[in-house]
Design an enzyme around this catalytic site. Structure first.
Site, PDB file in Angstrom:
ATOM      1  N   ASP A   1      17.619  53.986  34.111  1.00 23.62           N
ATOM      2  CA  ASP A   1      17.948  52.461  34.362  1.00 23.62           C
ATOM      3  C   ASP A   1      18.450  52.241  35.695  1.00 23.62           C
ATOM      4  OD1 ASP A   1      18.144  49.705  34.164  1.00 23.62           O
ATOM      5  OD2 ASP A   1      19.753  49.803  32.964  1.00 23.62           O
TER       6      ASP A   1
ATOM      7  N   LYS B   1      12.635  52.275  33.802  1.00 26.83           N
ATOM      8  CA  LYS B   1      12.676  51.054  33.837  1.00 26.83           C
ATOM      9  C   LYS B   1      12.124  50.479  35.203  1.00 26.83           C
ATOM     10  CE  LYS B   1      15.741  49.529  30.216  1.00 26.83           C
ATOM     11  NZ  LYS B   1      16.818  48.716  29.923  1.00 26.83           N
TER      12      LYS B   1
ATOM     13  N   GLY C   1      21.518  59.826  23.442  1.00 24.42           N
ATOM     14  CA  GLY C   1      20.056  59.330  23.392  1.00 24.42           C
ATOM     15  C   GLY C   1      18.834  60.306  23.682  1.00 24.42           C
TER      16      GLY C   1
END
Ligand code: IMP
Ligand code: MG
Length: 173
Positions: free
Chosen positions: A99, A127, A41
């Site tokens: 997250d 987030k 990622g």
């Protein structure tokens, strides 16, 4: 499951990465940090962030995975591949998104156990969640809605990493 609305344009991402680069340069001035990218990622973010800093750095990567589809499995794979000594090292973990924070919490602990002098975290995205996290990022690019996003390195089942923007995954498509 296809990319839907654009959340962050390429220009916005680039401008923010440049700013993060300046902040990180200031923080580590005179030191030689190790940038540890969490693959896959953080691939583009790591490359862009490195070039936005003016530091003598070392780079390393670790491959960690906890997700299946759009859900965190709670099971982290890949941590045991971290080898060697990190004694005295100033490590900057670079990841795409924070997250639950479980991934980076586990990684940070492991690095400290391996002797790192200092471990900091830089994530492009964080987030906004109701639940509290065990881990905090020292540098965050953007705080975003609690939705599944793709692009600029982030994938859904291996797809859409190459998108230049960050988009919300449209679950109806
Ligand atoms: P955490 O352990 O729950 O913080 O999970 C973090 C990892 O899950 C990130 O490094 C990503 O690889 C993946 N992830 C979490 N949210 C997303 C998302 O919205 N899109 C793509 N990957 C995500
Ligand atoms: Mg990841």
């Amino acid at each position: 499951m296809k990319p839907g609305r654009t959340l962050l344009s390429q220009a916005k991402i680039q401008a923010r990465v440049r700013q993060l680069g300046r902040d990180i340069t200031q923080h580590y001035r005179g030191k030689r940090p190790l940038f540890l990218g969490v693959m896959n990622g953080a691939l583009f973010f790591l490359a862009d962030l490195l070039r936005a800093t003016d530091l003598e750095t070392e780079i390393s990567c670790i491959r960690l995975a906890s997700y299946r589809g759009t859900q965190s499995s709670g099971l982290l794979r890949g941590l045991d591949t971290l080898e060697g000594s990190f004694k005295g090292c100033h490590v900057l973990i670079v990841d795409d998104i924070l997250d639950t924070g479980r991934t980076l919490d586990a990684l940070q602990r492991r690095l400290k156990k391996l002797g790192a002098a200092d471990v900091k975290i830089c994530v492009l995205l964080e987030k906004r969640r109701k639940a509290k996290r065990v881990v905090k990022a020292h540098w965050t690019g953007f705080k975003i809605v609690d939705k599944f996003v793709v692009g600029y390195g982030l994938d859904y089942e291996g797809r859409y990493r190459g998108l230049k923007q960050i988009k919300i995954l449209d679950e109806s498509k």
